[in-house]
Design an enzyme around this catalytic site. Structure first.
Site, PDB file in Angstrom:
ATOM      1  N   GLU A  55      67.601 -49.057 -85.322  1.00  0.00           N
ATOM      2  CA  GLU A  55      67.562 -49.491 -83.925  1.00  0.00           C
ATOM      3  C   GLU A  55      66.629 -48.616 -83.088  1.00  0.00           C
ATOM      4  O   GLU A  55      65.843 -49.129 -82.286  1.00  0.00           O
ATOM      5  CB  GLU A  55      68.972 -49.472 -83.309  1.00  0.00           C
ATOM      6  CG  GLU A  55      69.957 -50.397 -83.982  1.00  0.00           C
ATOM      7  CD  GLU A  55      70.754 -49.734 -85.110  1.00  0.00           C
ATOM      8  OE1 GLU A  55      71.861 -50.197 -85.386  1.00  0.00           O
ATOM      9  OE2 GLU A  55      70.261 -48.743 -85.700  1.00  0.00           O
ATOM     10  N   CYS A  60      75.366 -46.977 -83.787  1.00  0.00           N
ATOM     11  CA  CYS A  60      76.028 -45.699 -83.558  1.00  0.00           C
ATOM     12  C   CYS A  60      75.866 -45.326 -82.081  1.00  0.00           C
ATOM     13  O   CYS A  60      75.085 -45.944 -81.354  1.00  0.00           O
ATOM     14  CB  CYS A  60      75.427 -44.625 -84.465  1.00  0.00           C
ATOM     15  SG  CYS A  60      73.788 -44.061 -83.946  1.00  0.00           S
ATOM     16  N   CYS A 112      72.152 -44.794 -81.042  1.00  0.00           N
ATOM     17  CA  CYS A 112      71.388 -46.041 -80.922  1.00  0.00           C
ATOM     18  C   CYS A 112      71.833 -46.831 -79.699  1.00  0.00           C
ATOM     19  O   CYS A 112      71.003 -47.384 -78.973  1.00  0.00           O
ATOM     20  CB  CYS A 112      71.549 -46.873 -82.185  1.00  0.00           C
ATOM     21  SG  CYS A 112      70.780 -46.108 -83.633  1.00  0.00           S
ATOM     22  N   HIS A 140      66.987 -43.972 -87.026  1.00  0.00           N
ATOM     23  CA  HIS A 140      67.826 -45.131 -87.320  1.00  0.00           C
ATOM     24  C   HIS A 140      67.016 -46.396 -87.041  1.00  0.00           C
ATOM     25  O   HIS A 140      66.065 -46.384 -86.240  1.00  0.00           O
ATOM     26  CB  HIS A 140      69.067 -45.132 -86.433  1.00  0.00           C
ATOM     27  CG  HIS A 140      70.034 -44.053 -86.777  1.00  0.00           C
ATOM     28  ND1 HIS A 140      71.347 -44.088 -86.364  1.00  0.00           N
ATOM     29  CD2 HIS A 140      69.899 -42.898 -87.473  1.00  0.00           C
ATOM     30  CE1 HIS A 140      71.986 -43.006 -86.794  1.00  0.00           C
ATOM     31  NE2 HIS A 140      71.118 -42.271 -87.471  1.00  0.00           N
TER      32      HIS A 140
END
Length: 130
Positions: A53, A81, A84, A51
């Site tokens: 992040e 999420c 993250c 992801h």
């Protein structure tokens, strides 16, 4: 200054989406300076942890040779999420700003709801062995 970094995260997300990838971008900042940027790269790498992040955090940790990112601020195009967010807690990131909330029927929202339940009621069984 927040607007500048948020705009950069959104631009990264838009550019990623234009390439047919997920529309997520992240900018990690300390003392008004960009330390790392990243976009969602899950499909290209077949890595569900890739992801924006988490990739920005990994880049910063490698660049700075530390996993303590105290005092840093994350700017994300979407609400982080749970994975993250957990990464940000583990690395001591101080704040996170995001542009779009997670979809109420999306995976992140369902995971957040799941985490509110007692362990015995969750879909993912957690079984203590010792």
């Amino acid at each position: 200054m927040h607007k500048q970094f948020m705009a950069q995260a959104i631009k990264l997300a838009e550019e990623n989406a234009a390439q047919g990838k997920q529309p997520f971008g992240a900018v990690l900042v300390k003392d008004g300076e960009v330390v790392a940027t990243a976009v969602n790269n899950v499909e290209a790498t077949l890595d569900p942890t890739a992801h924006a992040e988490t990739l920005a955090v990994k880049e910063a940790c490698q660049k700075l040779q530390t996993f303590d990112l105290s005092g840093m601020v994350m700017y994300a195009s979407g609400e982080p999420c749970p994975m993250c967010l957990g990464t940000m807690y583990l690395t001591n990131i101080t704040e996170v700003y995001y542009a779009n909330a997670c979809h109420p029927e999306g995976l992140s929202a369902s995971i957040y709801a799941e985490l509110k339940l007692p362990q015995a009621e969750r879909k993912l069984l957690q079984i203590k062995q010792l």
